[in-house]
Design a protein around this motif. Structure first.
Motif, PDB file in Angstrom:
ATOM      1  N   PHE A 171    -101.873   3.991  50.003  1.00 30.71           N
ATOM      2  CA  PHE A 171    -102.396   5.355  50.049  1.00 30.71           C
ATOM      3  C   PHE A 171    -103.881   5.285  49.721  1.00 30.71           C
ATOM      4  CE2 PHE A 171    -102.349   9.721  47.804  1.00 30.71           C
ATOM      5  CZ  PHE A 171    -102.738  10.365  48.968  1.00 30.71           C
ATOM      6  N   LEU A 172    -104.718   5.669  50.671  1.00 31.21           N
ATOM      7  CA  LEU A 172    -106.157   5.527  50.548  1.00 31.21           C
ATOM      8  C   LEU A 172    -106.800   6.897  50.379  1.00 31.21           C
ATOM      9  CD1 LEU A 172    -108.626   3.624  50.733  1.00 31.21           C
ATOM     10  CD2 LEU A 172    -108.511   3.873  53.227  1.00 31.21           C
ATOM     11  N   LEU A 173    -107.554   7.071  49.302  1.00 24.29           N
ATOM     12  CA  LEU A 173    -108.245   8.327  49.034  1.00 24.29           C
ATOM     13  C   LEU A 173    -109.746   8.108  49.213  1.00 24.29           C
ATOM     14  CD1 LEU A 173    -105.809   7.951  46.621  1.00 24.29           C
ATOM     15  CD2 LEU A 173    -106.342  10.388  46.478  1.00 24.29           C
ATOM     16  N   LEU A 174    -110.348   8.878  50.114  1.00 17.69           N
ATOM     17  CA  LEU A 174    -111.759   8.709  50.452  1.00 17.69           C
ATOM     18  C   LEU A 174    -112.542   9.941  50.024  1.00 17.69           C
ATOM     19  CD1 LEU A 174    -111.321   7.267  54.072  1.00 17.69           C
ATOM     20  CD2 LEU A 174    -111.740   5.986  51.955  1.00 17.69           C
ATOM     21  N   ASP A 175    -113.528   9.738  49.176  1.00 16.18           N
ATOM     22  CA  ASP A 175    -114.338  10.832  48.651  1.00 16.18           C
ATOM     23  C   ASP A 175    -115.659  10.880  49.413  1.00 16.18           C
ATOM     24  OD1 ASP A 175    -115.400  12.862  47.171  1.00 16.18           O
ATOM     25  OD2 ASP A 175    -115.537  11.751  45.293  1.00 16.18           O
ATOM     26  N   GLU A 176    -115.820  11.882  50.274  1.00 15.63           N
ATOM     27  CA  GLU A 176    -117.042  12.078  51.060  1.00 15.63           C
ATOM     28  C   GLU A 176    -117.448  10.806  51.808  1.00 15.63           C
ATOM     29  OE1 GLU A 176    -118.237  14.966  51.336  1.00 15.63           O
ATOM     30  OE2 GLU A 176    -118.005  16.101  49.494  1.00 15.63           O
ATOM     31  N   PRO A 177    -116.583  10.237  52.650  1.00 15.54           N
ATOM     32  CA  PRO A 177    -116.893   8.952  53.281  1.00 15.54           C
ATOM     33  C   PRO A 177    -118.102   8.968  54.202  1.00 15.54           C
ATOM     34  CG  PRO A 177    -114.940   9.938  54.270  1.00 15.54           C
ATOM     35  CD  PRO A 177    -115.257  10.741  53.044  1.00 15.54           C
ATOM     36  N   THR A 178    -118.512  10.146  54.732  1.00 16.79           N
ATOM     37  CA  THR A 178    -119.666  10.183  55.637  1.00 16.79           C
ATOM     38  C   THR A 178    -120.875  10.874  55.026  1.00 16.79           C
ATOM     39  OG1 THR A 178    -119.075  12.271  56.737  1.00 16.79           O
ATOM     40  CG2 THR A 178    -118.065  10.252  57.610  1.00 16.79           C
ATOM     41  N   ALA A 179    -120.851  11.122  53.726  1.00 15.76           N
ATOM     42  CA  ALA A 179    -121.951  11.842  53.075  1.00 15.76           C
ATOM     43  C   ALA A 179    -123.276  11.103  53.254  1.00 15.76           C
ATOM     44  CB  ALA A 179    -121.661  12.020  51.586  1.00 15.76           C
ATOM     45  N   GLY A 180    -124.302  11.812  53.679  1.00 15.43           N
ATOM     46  CA  GLY A 180    -125.639  11.245  53.793  1.00 15.43           C
ATOM     47  C   GLY A 180    -125.862  10.319  54.962  1.00 15.43           C
ATOM     48  N   MET A 181    -124.922  10.278  55.893  1.00 15.82           N
ATOM     49  CA  MET A 181    -125.029   9.337  57.015  1.00 15.82           C
ATOM     50  C   MET A 181    -125.719   9.952  58.216  1.00 15.82           C
ATOM     51  SD  MET A 181    -121.434   7.300  57.214  1.00 15.82           S
ATOM     52  CE  MET A 181    -120.884   6.240  55.880  1.00 15.82           C
ATOM     53  N   ALA A 182    -126.408   9.091  58.989  1.00 16.87           N
ATOM     54  CA  ALA A 182    -126.934   9.489  60.284  1.00 16.87           C
ATOM     55  C   ALA A 182    -125.771   9.640  61.260  1.00 16.87           C
ATOM     56  CB  ALA A 182    -127.916   8.432  60.793  1.00 16.87           C
ATOM     57  N   HIS A 183    -126.028  10.331  62.365  1.00 15.41           N
ATOM     58  CA  HIS A 183    -124.966  10.656  63.323  1.00 15.41           C
ATOM     59  C   HIS A 183    -124.216   9.419  63.800  1.00 15.41           C
ATOM     60  CE1 HIS A 183    -122.805  12.732  66.494  1.00 15.41           C
ATOM     61  NE2 HIS A 183    -123.240  11.830  67.347  1.00 15.41           N
ATOM     62  N   GLU A 184    -124.946   8.359  64.130  1.00 13.24           N
ATOM     63  CA  GLU A 184    -124.281   7.153  64.655  1.00 13.24           C
ATOM     64  C   GLU A 184    -123.398   6.496  63.590  1.00 13.24           C
ATOM     65  OE1 GLU A 184    -128.578   6.042  63.562  1.00 13.24           O
ATOM     66  OE2 GLU A 184    -127.519   7.672  64.585  1.00 13.24           O
ATOM     67  N   ASP A 185    -123.822   6.575  62.339  1.00 11.74           N
ATOM     68  CA  ASP A 185    -123.009   6.020  61.256  1.00 11.74           C
ATOM     69  C   ASP A 185    -121.752   6.856  61.032  1.00 11.74           C
ATOM     70  OD1 ASP A 185    -124.640   3.832  60.684  1.00 11.74           O
ATOM     71  OD2 ASP A 185    -125.914   5.012  59.346  1.00 11.74           O
ATOM     72  N   VAL A 186    -121.889   8.185  61.147  1.00 17.07           N
ATOM     73  CA  VAL A 186    -120.727   9.069  61.011  1.00 17.07           C
ATOM     74  C   VAL A 186    -119.678   8.714  62.057  1.00 17.07           C
ATOM     75  CG1 VAL A 186    -119.915  11.454  61.269  1.00 17.07           C
ATOM     76  CG2 VAL A 186    -121.982  10.983  59.954  1.00 17.07           C
ATOM     77  N   SER A 187    -120.112   8.515  63.283  1.00 17.58           N
ATOM     78  CA  SER A 187    -119.182   8.166  64.364  1.00 17.58           C
ATOM     79  C   SER A 187    -118.491   6.847  64.081  1.00 17.58           C
ATOM     80  CB  SER A 187    -119.934   8.098  65.698  1.00 17.58           C
ATOM     81  OG  SER A 187    -120.491   9.346  66.027  1.00 17.58           O
ATOM     82  N   ARG A 188    -119.253   5.877  63.577  1.00 17.79           N
ATOM     83  CA  ARG A 188    -118.696   4.553  63.306  1.00 17.79           C
ATOM     84  C   ARG A 188    -117.654   4.623  62.183  1.00 17.79           C
ATOM     85  NH1 ARG A 188    -123.072   2.144  61.702  1.00 17.79           N
ATOM     86  NH2 ARG A 188    -123.704   1.461  63.771  1.00 17.79           N
ATOM     87  N   VAL A 189    -117.984   5.332  61.105  1.00 18.43           N
ATOM     88  CA  VAL A 189    -117.070   5.406  59.962  1.00 18.43           C
ATOM     89  C   VAL A 189    -115.841   6.246  60.313  1.00 18.43           C
ATOM     90  CG1 VAL A 189    -116.826   6.247  57.598  1.00 18.43           C
ATOM     91  CG2 VAL A 189    -118.822   4.902  58.239  1.00 18.43           C
ATOM     92  N   SER A 190    -116.021   7.292  61.108  1.00 16.42           N
ATOM     93  CA  SER A 190    -114.871   8.095  61.546  1.00 16.42           C
ATOM     94  C   SER A 190    -113.888   7.243  62.336  1.00 16.42           C
ATOM     95  CB  SER A 190    -115.338   9.275  62.399  1.00 16.42           C
ATOM     96  OG  SER A 190    -116.080  10.187  61.636  1.00 16.42           O
ATOM     97  N   ALA A 191    -114.421   6.444  63.240  1.00 13.11           N
ATOM     98  CA  ALA A 191    -113.564   5.553  64.026  1.00 13.11           C
ATOM     99  C   ALA A 191    -112.861   4.547  63.125  1.00 13.11           C
ATOM    100  CB  ALA A 191    -114.392   4.833  65.089  1.00 13.11           C
ATOM    101  N   LEU A 192    -113.569   4.092  62.101  1.00 14.03           N
ATOM    102  CA  LEU A 192    -112.994   3.135  61.159  1.00 14.03           C
ATOM    103  C   LEU A 192    -111.847   3.778  60.370  1.00 14.03           C
ATOM    104  CD1 LEU A 192    -112.945   0.502  59.557  1.00 14.03           C
ATOM    105  CD2 LEU A 192    -114.876   1.367  58.218  1.00 14.03           C
TER     106      LEU A 192
END
Length: 252
Positions: A171-192
């Motif tokens: 069970f993985l709990l992620l606290d603000e995983p895309t906070a402060g990221m540029a758009h391309e990083d948000v896309s990468r982390v979302s896919a991850l």
């Protein structure tokens, strides 16, 4: 005993600070194998709920069940050993160690080599193959020998997810995983996040509504420490109370 449909259940979860109710009577059920998002306006109590669930705070009242077991009185380290692992809003990696070394340290706990930094290098090298697999899973195989402190912010967060996965969470709990990221990083982390959710349950606190809409099976909206409404994204997007309390503010 049949396996519960829900990995995590909170019943009447309440946290009071000197007369102020930061969280008040929250009921939450996270379905096994799902991605469940926790959202709400600033000050809604999201981080407090996260800290209560992962036992970094003790509830004033209520109880928490993990895989059917009451963990209300269990410490945070013991909860993590049960397979419930969280990441933090601020990236938590060792900046002077390479990406490979960061993941390798995380791998020591499940293998029984925890904190044995004095072990011969060849013993720790036995973890390299798995560490490289995890780095490849988060698209960091090209940065294995780069000090973590030199990685761009988005890739540093990806490294944190790799180290979290090294702990083999159910069970993985992620606290603000895309906070402060540029758009391309948000896309990468979302896919991850979508990739790593295939064989585990994920609960995330997230400000980015695009990420929430794209990833979440179920969304719980908090307001003033209480559950306002719960459902899928489309249901919430059409709810006047949610639009007034949350979407109309421009904040999560």
């Amino acid at each position: 005993m049949a396996e519960s449909e829900y990995v995590l259940e909170a019943e009447g979860l309440t946290k009071q600070f000197r007369g102020f109710y930061a969280v008040n009577g929250v009921n939450l059920k996270v379905r096994r194998g799902s991605i469940h998002a926790l959202i709400g306006p600033n000050g809604a109590g999201k981080t407090t709920v996260f800290n209560l669930l992962t036992k970094f705070l003790e509830p004033t009242s209520g109880r928490i069940l993990y895989k059917g077991e009451d963990i209300t009185g269990t410490g945070s380290a013991a909860v993590a050993r049960k397979g419930m692992v969280r990441s933090f809003q601020i990236s938590a990696v060792f900046p002077r160690l390479t990406a490979l070394e960061n993941v390798r340290i995380a791998l020591q706990r499940p293998t029984g080599l925890t904190y044995q930094f004095w072990k011969a290098e060849e013993v720790l090298d036995s973890l390299n193959d798995r560490a490289l697999e995890l780095l490849a899973a988060v698209a960091l195989d090209d940065a294995a020998h780069t000090p973590a402190g030199e990685l761009p912010y988005g890739r540093k967060r990806s490294l944190e997810i790799a180290t979290t996965l090294a702990l083999e969470p159910e069970f993985l709990l992620l606290d603000e995983p895309t906070a402060g990221m540029a758009h391309e990083d948000v896309s990468r982390v979302s896919a991850l996040i979508r990739q790593v959710s295939k064989d585990r349950t994920v609960l995330l606190v997230e400000h980015n509504l695009g990420v929430v809409a794209d990833l979440s099976d179920t969304i719980t909206v908090l307001q003033r420490g209480e559950v306002l409404v719960e459902g899928d994204y489309q249901t919430l997007a059409n709810d006047p109370a949610v639009r007034e309390a949350y979407m109309g503010t421009g904040h999560a």
